[in-house]
Design an enzyme around this catalytic site. Structure first.
Site, PDB file in Angstrom:
ATOM      1  N   LYS A  11       0.581  -0.751  -0.150  1.00 45.71           N
ATOM      2  CA  LYS A  11       0.061   0.116   0.079  1.00 45.71           C
ATOM      3  C   LYS A  11       0.721   1.294   0.260  1.00 45.71           C
ATOM      4  CE  LYS A  11      -4.077  -2.012   2.305  1.00 45.71           C
ATOM      5  NZ  LYS A  11      -5.090  -2.239   3.530  1.00 45.71           N
ATOM      6  N   TYR A  51     -12.571  -1.972  -3.742  1.00 43.76           N
ATOM      7  CA  TYR A  51     -12.675  -2.379  -2.554  1.00 43.76           C
ATOM      8  C   TYR A  51     -14.530  -1.589  -2.509  1.00 43.76           C
ATOM      9  CZ  TYR A  51      -8.136  -2.301  -0.638  1.00 43.76           C
ATOM     10  OH  TYR A  51      -6.979  -2.361   0.166  1.00 43.76           O
ATOM     11  N   ASN A 114      -2.484   0.034   6.569  1.00 45.58           N
ATOM     12  CA  ASN A 114      -1.427  -0.420   7.478  1.00 45.58           C
ATOM     13  C   ASN A 114      -0.181  -1.759   6.397  1.00 45.58           C
ATOM     14  OD1 ASN A 114      -3.555  -1.796   5.966  1.00 45.58           O
ATOM     15  ND2 ASN A 114      -4.586  -2.917   6.959  1.00 45.58           N
ATOM     16  N   HIS A 117      -2.177  -5.524   1.807  1.00 47.16           N
ATOM     17  CA  HIS A 117      -3.302  -6.347   1.589  1.00 47.16           C
ATOM     18  C   HIS A 117      -2.706  -7.628   1.059  1.00 47.16           C
ATOM     19  CE1 HIS A 117      -7.417  -6.603  -0.553  1.00 47.16           C
ATOM     20  NE2 HIS A 117      -6.445  -8.132  -1.081  1.00 47.16           N
ATOM     21  N   GLU A 128      -9.579 -10.582  -7.363  1.00 48.65           N
ATOM     22  CA  GLU A 128      -7.996  -8.679  -7.855  1.00 48.65           C
ATOM     23  C   GLU A 128      -6.789  -9.653  -8.287  1.00 48.65           C
ATOM     24  OE1 GLU A 128      -9.699  -8.869  -2.858  1.00 48.65           O
ATOM     25  OE2 GLU A 128      -7.770  -9.750  -3.056  1.00 48.65           O
TER      26      GLU A 128
HETATM   27  P1  IDP Z   1      -7.478  -6.662   5.333  1.00 46.22           P
HETATM   28  O1  IDP Z   1      -7.309  -5.983   4.252  1.00 46.22           O
HETATM   29  O2  IDP Z   1      -7.127  -7.452   6.731  1.00 46.22           O
HETATM   30  O3  IDP Z   1      -8.037  -7.866   4.959  1.00 46.22           O
HETATM   31  P2  IDP Z   1     -10.436  -5.375   5.739  1.00 46.22           P
HETATM   32  O4  IDP Z   1     -11.434  -5.383   6.846  1.00 46.22           O
HETATM   33  O5  IDP Z   1     -10.973  -6.354   4.159  1.00 46.22           O
HETATM   34  O6  IDP Z   1      -8.745  -6.185   6.066  1.00 46.22           O
HETATM   35  O7  IDP Z   1     -10.776  -3.799   5.144  1.00 46.22           O
HETATM   36  C1  IDP Z   1     -10.277  -3.740   3.984  1.00 46.22           C
HETATM   37  C2  IDP Z   1      -8.911  -2.083   3.988  1.00 46.22           C
HETATM   38  O8  IDP Z   1      -9.723  -1.095   4.974  1.00 46.22           O
HETATM   39  C3  IDP Z   1      -8.090  -2.562   5.690  1.00 46.22           C
HETATM   40  O9  IDP Z   1      -6.838  -3.173   5.315  1.00 46.22           O
HETATM   41  C4  IDP Z   1      -7.479  -0.966   5.792  1.00 46.22           C
HETATM   42  O10 IDP Z   1      -6.217  -0.718   4.992  1.00 46.22           O
HETATM   43  C5  IDP Z   1      -8.856  -0.588   5.842  1.00 46.22           C
HETATM   44  N1  IDP Z   1      -9.706  -0.749   7.065  1.00 46.22           N
HETATM   45  C6  IDP Z   1     -10.336  -1.451   8.071  1.00 46.22           C
HETATM   46  N2  IDP Z   1     -11.018  -1.088   8.795  1.00 46.22           N
HETATM   47  C7  IDP Z   1     -10.282  -0.063   8.838  1.00 46.22           C
HETATM   48  C8  IDP Z   1     -11.312   1.542  10.196  1.00 46.22           C
HETATM   49  O11 IDP Z   1     -11.877   0.766  10.641  1.00 46.22           O
HETATM   50  N3  IDP Z   1     -10.652   1.955   9.322  1.00 46.22           N
HETATM   51  C9  IDP Z   1      -9.883   2.547   8.759  1.00 46.22           C
HETATM   52  N4  IDP Z   1      -9.669   2.157   7.535  1.00 46.22           N
HETATM   53  C10 IDP Z   1      -9.900   0.294   7.816  1.00 46.22           C
HETATM   54 MG    MG Z   2      -9.725  -7.917   3.695  1.00 44.16          MG
END
Ligand code: IDP
Ligand code: MG
Length: 139
Positions: A11, A51, A114, A117, A128
């Site tokens: 990312k 997304y 974070n 992905h 994807e």
């Molecule tokens: P993942 O990437 O661990 O699968 P997901 O729940 O699929 O997590 O969420 C996709 C992405 O959305 C996350 O990697 C993160 O970048 C963002 N995200 C998830 N939860 C939050 C939140 O509570 N606040 C802001 N961004 C979030």
């Molecule tokens: Mg996810």
């Protein structure tokens, strides 16, 4: 039976911080073969498409603008049990909850920025991968 491919994307926070090499090294050392890889950038519209499953979540707008804020590095990876093993390698979504030694524990800045992905199922890994790569870019 679990498939042997997954999709990942470094990312913007990881790319901007100069962590492409360090993270890719961890991925290869964990036994994943890189099948496809490139450096590119998403428009906000394309980030929204990628997304789309999160459209209803409160952070969707923020996520789309963040994911289009800088370069990203999408990859297709190969290993036995790829999807599950890669999710273990990257750690929990929130770096504060990610297990020590995982990619997110080491490199993520926050729950949104974070670092990386990882696909959550074989079916999504396929969708994807097709979003970013043609059949001629996979080796
Ligand atoms: P993942 O990437 O661990 O699968 P997901 O729940 O699929 O997590 O969420 C996709 C992405 O959305 C996350 O990697 C993160 O970048 C963002 N995200 C998830 N939860 C939050 C939140 O509570 N606040 C802001 N961004 C979030
Ligand atoms: Mg996810």
């Amino acid at each position: 039976m679990a498939g042997n491919r997954t999709f990942t994307m470094l990312k913007p926070d990881a790319v901007t911080a100069g962590n492409i090499g360090a993270i890719t090294k961890m991925i290869e050392e964990a036994g994943f073969k890189i099948v496809a890889m490139k450096k590119t950038r998403l428009s906000s519209e394309l980030a929204g498409k990628f997304y789309e499953v999160h459209k209803a979540r409160p952070f969707y707008g923020e996520l789309c603008s963040y994911m289009s804020s800088g370069a990203i590095v999408p990859m297709i990876l190969e290993k036995d049990n790829a999807v599950e093993d890669f999710r273990t390698l990257i750690g929990a979504t929130d770096p504060k909850k990610a297990a020590p030694g995982t990619i997110r524990a080491l490199f993520a800045k926050s729950i949104d920025a974070n670092a990386i992905h990882g696909s959550d199922s074989d079916a999504n890994a396929e969708i994807e991968s097709n979003f970013f790569f043609s059949q001629f870019e996979r080796f």
